[in-house]
Design a protein around this motif. Structure first.
Motif, PDB file in Angstrom:
ATOM      1  N   SER A   1     -96.453 -13.819 -88.508  1.00 24.15           N
ATOM      2  CA  SER A   1     -96.171 -13.179 -89.800  1.00 24.15           C
ATOM      3  C   SER A   1     -96.768 -11.899 -90.267  1.00 24.15           C
ATOM      4  N   ASP A   2     -98.056 -11.687 -89.818  1.00 23.35           N
ATOM      5  CA  ASP A   2     -98.875 -10.596 -90.001  1.00 23.35           C
ATOM      6  C   ASP A   2     -98.080  -9.460 -89.399  1.00 23.35           C
ATOM      7  N   ILE A   3     -97.887  -9.862 -88.042  1.00 18.89           N
ATOM      8  CA  ILE A   3     -97.176  -8.474 -87.122  1.00 18.89           C
ATOM      9  C   ILE A   3     -95.787  -8.437 -87.693  1.00 18.89           C
ATOM     10  N   ALA A   4     -95.156  -9.258 -88.171  1.00 19.32           N
ATOM     11  CA  ALA A   4     -93.650  -8.852 -88.722  1.00 19.32           C
ATOM     12  C   ALA A   4     -93.711  -8.142 -90.053  1.00 19.32           C
ATOM     13  N   TYR A   5     -94.756  -8.446 -90.912  1.00 19.36           N
ATOM     14  CA  TYR A   5     -95.072  -7.584 -92.167  1.00 19.36           C
ATOM     15  C   TYR A   5     -95.330  -6.159 -91.583  1.00 19.36           C
ATOM     16  N   LEU A   6     -96.370  -6.041 -90.841  1.00 15.79           N
ATOM     17  CA  LEU A   6     -97.007  -4.883 -90.346  1.00 15.79           C
ATOM     18  C   LEU A   6     -95.782  -3.988 -89.594  1.00 15.79           C
ATOM     19  N   ALA A   7     -94.978  -4.657 -88.747  1.00 14.66           N
ATOM     20  CA  ALA A   7     -94.146  -3.849 -87.913  1.00 14.66           C
ATOM     21  C   ALA A   7     -93.176  -3.316 -89.033  1.00 14.66           C
ATOM     22  N   HIS A   8     -92.701  -4.261 -90.107  1.00 15.63           N
ATOM     23  CA  HIS A   8     -91.746  -3.601 -90.956  1.00 15.63           C
ATOM     24  C   HIS A   8     -92.123  -2.316 -91.685  1.00 15.63           C
ATOM     25  N   ALA A   9     -93.508  -2.657 -92.215  1.00 12.22           N
ATOM     26  CA  ALA A   9     -94.089  -1.463 -92.842  1.00 12.22           C
ATOM     27  C   ALA A   9     -94.337  -0.247 -92.043  1.00 12.22           C
ATOM     28  N   LEU A  10     -94.690  -0.285 -90.834  1.00 13.64           N
ATOM     29  CA  LEU A  10     -94.791   0.825 -89.948  1.00 13.64           C
ATOM     30  C   LEU A  10     -93.351   1.552 -89.722  1.00 13.64           C
ATOM     31  N   ILE A  11     -92.326   0.607 -89.530  1.00 14.09           N
ATOM     32  CA  ILE A  11     -90.985   1.200 -89.150  1.00 14.09           C
ATOM     33  C   ILE A  11     -90.222   1.877 -90.468  1.00 14.09           C
ATOM     34  N   ASP A  12     -90.684   1.369 -91.606  1.00 17.15           N
ATOM     35  CA  ASP A  12     -90.408   1.841 -92.918  1.00 17.15           C
ATOM     36  C   ASP A  12     -91.035   3.300 -93.080  1.00 17.15           C
ATOM     37  N   PHE A  13     -92.317   3.289 -92.532  1.00 14.52           N
ATOM     38  CA  PHE A  13     -93.192   4.585 -93.052  1.00 14.52           C
ATOM     39  C   PHE A  13     -92.856   5.560 -91.955  1.00 14.52           C
ATOM     40  N   TYR A  14     -92.660   5.490 -90.516  1.00 15.01           N
ATOM     41  CA  TYR A  14     -92.020   6.231 -89.587  1.00 15.01           C
ATOM     42  C   TYR A  14     -90.485   6.842 -89.949  1.00 15.01           C
ATOM     43  N   HIS A  15     -89.635   5.697 -90.307  1.00 16.07           N
ATOM     44  CA  HIS A  15     -88.322   6.091 -90.501  1.00 16.07           C
ATOM     45  C   HIS A  15     -88.052   6.755 -91.793  1.00 16.07           C
TER      46      HIS A  15
END
Length: 125
Positions: free
Chosen positions: A29-43
């Motif tokens: 779940s940590d990685i899911a939240y972090l992945a979403h946050a990074l995708i949202d940041f870069y996109h």
């Protein structure tokens, strides 16, 4: 779980007693939240997910800590406990195993509490 541009996840960010077997659930779940946050940041140039990363993860971590603490105390006998304490634990365990509500609560906590990432469309990754 964040220090500047450094993000920690899983066992690097938090420890949980092994009684509840929550380590892998929390790491995922940590990685899911972090992945979403990074995708949202870069996109989308949005820092919202990055800013909320620790808070979102720690809500789950503390619930897992509570469950692991509860399982440890329920399933182990400690020298400091009285006979009364031991019988209370036996009654609680009996209730859990004989009650649909108790079994549901145990199953939900043991398998992993639900989480969702609002607005995340994994097909656009």
């Amino acid at each position: 779980m964040r220090f500047g541009k450094l993000f920690l996840a899983g066992d690097a960010a938090h420890i949980v007693p092994p009684t509840g077997a929550k380590g892998l659930n929390l790491a995922a779940s940590d990685i899911a939240y972090l992945a979403h946050a990074l995708i949202d940041f870069y996109h989308n140039d949005s820092e919202k997910g990055i800013e909320e990363y620790s808070e979102k993860c720690l809500k789950r971590v503390w619930k897992a800590e509570r469950f692991s603490w509860w399982m440890t105390h329920l399933l182990h006998r400690f020298d400091s406990e009285s006979e009364f304490d031991h019988r209370i634990k036996q009654a609680e365990l009996s209730y859990i195993l004989e009650s649909n509500a108790g079994l549901t609560t145990l199953a939900e906590n043991y398998v992993g509490l639900p989480y969702e990432i609002k607005g995340f469309d994994s097909e656009n990754v």
